[in-house]
Design a protein around this motif. Structure first.
Motif, short mmCIF file in Angstrom:
data_model
loop_
_atom_site.label_atom_id
_atom_site.label_comp_id
_atom_site.label_asym_id
_atom_site.label_seq_id
_atom_site.Cartn_x
_atom_site.Cartn_y
_atom_site.Cartn_z
N ARG A 17 77.70 -63.29 -0.75
CA ARG A 17 78.05 -64.70 -0.85
C ARG A 17 79.55 -64.91 -0.77
NH1 ARG A 17 73.60 -67.56 -1.98
NH2 ARG A 17 71.86 -66.51 -3.00
N ALA A 18 80.33 -63.91 -1.17
CA ALA A 18 81.78 -64.03 -1.14
C ALA A 18 82.37 -63.80 0.24
CB ALA A 18 82.40 -63.02 -2.12
N SER A 19 81.61 -63.18 1.14
CA SER A 19 82.14 -62.74 2.43
C SER A 19 81.81 -63.73 3.55
CB SER A 19 81.56 -61.36 2.78
OG SER A 19 81.89 -60.41 1.78
N THR A 20 82.63 -63.70 4.58
CA THR A 20 82.41 -64.60 5.71
C THR A 20 81.18 -64.19 6.51
OG1 THR A 20 84.79 -64.96 5.87
CG2 THR A 20 83.46 -65.55 7.80
N ARG A 21 81.00 -62.88 6.72
CA ARG A 21 79.82 -62.35 7.42
C ARG A 21 79.32 -61.13 6.65
NH1 ARG A 21 81.40 -60.69 13.16
NH2 ARG A 21 83.37 -60.19 12.13
N SER A 22 78.03 -60.84 6.81
CA SER A 22 77.45 -59.71 6.08
C SER A 22 76.45 -58.97 6.96
CB SER A 22 76.73 -60.20 4.82
OG SER A 22 77.64 -60.81 3.93
N PHE A 23 76.52 -57.64 6.87
CA PHE A 23 75.63 -56.77 7.62
C PHE A 23 74.94 -55.81 6.64
CE2 PHE A 23 79.00 -58.04 10.45
CZ PHE A 23 78.33 -58.40 11.62
N ALA A 24 73.67 -55.54 6.89
CA ALA A 24 72.92 -54.66 6.01
C ALA A 24 72.28 -53.53 6.81
CB ALA A 24 71.82 -55.44 5.28
N SER A 25 72.45 -52.31 6.32
CA SER A 25 71.61 -51.22 6.78
C SER A 25 70.40 -51.20 5.87
CB SER A 25 72.35 -49.88 6.73
OG SER A 25 72.85 -49.61 5.43
N VAL A 26 69.24 -50.89 6.43
CA VAL A 26 68.00 -50.91 5.64
C VAL A 26 67.17 -49.68 5.98
CG1 VAL A 26 67.94 -53.43 5.47
CG2 VAL A 26 66.76 -52.31 7.36
N GLU A 27 66.34 -49.29 5.02
CA GLU A 27 65.47 -48.14 5.26
C GLU A 27 64.44 -48.41 6.35
OE1 GLU A 27 65.75 -45.05 3.90
OE2 GLU A 27 67.62 -45.80 3.05
N ARG A 28 63.87 -49.62 6.33
CA ARG A 28 62.88 -49.96 7.36
C ARG A 28 62.95 -51.44 7.68
NH1 ARG A 28 57.35 -49.56 6.71
NH2 ARG A 28 57.40 -49.40 4.44
N ILE A 29 62.81 -51.76 8.95
CA ILE A 29 62.61 -53.15 9.39
C ILE A 29 61.13 -53.31 9.70
CG2 ILE A 29 63.12 -54.86 11.16
CD1 ILE A 29 65.90 -53.65 11.44
N VAL A 30 60.50 -54.30 9.08
CA VAL A 30 59.06 -54.50 9.18
C VAL A 30 58.78 -55.95 9.56
CG1 VAL A 30 58.62 -52.70 7.46
CG2 VAL A 30 58.84 -55.10 6.72
N PRO A 31 57.55 -56.26 10.00
CA PRO A 31 57.20 -57.66 10.24
C PRO A 31 57.35 -58.50 8.97
CG PRO A 31 55.57 -56.18 11.21
CD PRO A 31 56.45 -55.33 10.35
#
Length: 295
Positions: free
Chosen positions: A189-203
């Motif tokens: 919430r404090a940042s202008t943009r945010s990126f996440a690495s995740v263990e799995r992307i699912v439907p």
């Protein structure tokens, strides 16, 4: 809904020299280490690193010369009290520092998350932390009858936040299953943009957001991109999926013993693609076998 899937290399391509980058997680827990290693491999330089609760993320980026300034409260490997690469860089004055009390760091993130220029606090009063070189903390006077003098903790607002979560859908709906989500929500919430690495992307349906709403820290609109990176927090933990790897953290500590030891560690574990890194640490079975850490 937008498809926000990208690779870790795509994420790094969104960063630029001189940027202020916030890193989530806490010491040896849920650090976005695959993204950190990708930054270490990149040509990026002169970063202001906001890592209040730092671990091997700070050490690796210090060892690879990526940091111009560090804003932090502590840097530790937990079972190894002080990251040796961070210690060496700090002792050599390799970058500027703004060292904060943990509560001050929290308050700075919260101010930025609330889009405020500062938040008042008693933290720091009577200590050298508000008189340290390189930053002039200001005070405010309470407008109420008490008339108390308080420290005005300024907002900490990174250009970009990097975090690690457990699950996501392509639209950036995240689930973080850790018992303690730490301060990742505030960092995003404090940042202008945010990126996440995740263990799995699912439907999206597989996330079961109705049942798992408590694990969804921030709205998907606040997530710029998601990268599927199995074991992307290793050697830190991403419990309950896997625990921290004490053997590898010990090897990381040993890599600070000499320039030759660091060169060997870097060649084997940093200057390689994520799949090669996982293979080098022993593969999925070895990571899964790490015991629950005792603190």
């Amino acid at each position: 809904m937008l498809d926000k899937r990208m690779t870790i290399e795509d994420v790094v391509d969104h960063l630029s020299d001189g940027m202020t980058v916030g890193i989530g997680g806490w010491a040896t827990r849920r650090k976005p280490m695959a993204l950190v290693r990708a930054i270490a491999r990149s040509g990026l330089k002169d970063l202001t690193l906001v890592a209040g609760y730092g671990g091997p993320d700070v050490g690796l980026l210090a060892a690879t010369g990526k940091i111009r300034k560090l804003v932090f409260a502590f840097v530790t490997l937990d079972h190894h009290p002080l990251d040796p690469h961070f210690r060496a860089a700090r002792q050599a004055s390799a970058f500027e520092v703004l060292e904060l009390d943990e509560g001050m760091f929290h308050w700075g993130l919260r101010a930025a998350a609330m889009k405020l220029p500062f938040l008042p606090t008693r933290i720091g009063i009577g200590t050298d932390i508000i008189t340290q070189a390189g930053f002039a903390f200001k005070t405010v006077t309470s407008p109420y009858e008490d008339g108390e003098t308080l420290v005005a903790m300024p907002a900490i607002a990174p250009d970009v936040a990097l975090i690690h979560a457990h699950r996501s859908d392509p639209a950036g709906n995240l689930l973080t299953f850790s018992l303690d989500p730490f301060f990742d929500e505030l960092l995003v919430r404090a940042s202008t943009r945010s990126f996440a690495s995740v263990e799995r992307i699912v439907p999206t349906a597989e996330l079961d957001m109705r049942a798992n709403a408590r694990f969804n820290l921030v709205e998907r609109a606040m997530i710029t991109g998601v990268a599927e990176v199995p074991y992307g927090a290793h050697p830190t933990s991403a419990a309950p999926d896997y625990q921290l790897d004490p053997a590898h953290l010990a090897a990381y500590v040993d890599s600070a013993a000499s320039p030759e030891a660091w060169a060997a560690y870097r060649a084997r574990f940093v200057d390689v693609a994520q799949d090669d890194y996982v293979a080098a640490v022993g593969g999925a079975a070895t990571i899964a076998a790490s015991p629950v850490a005792i603190y």
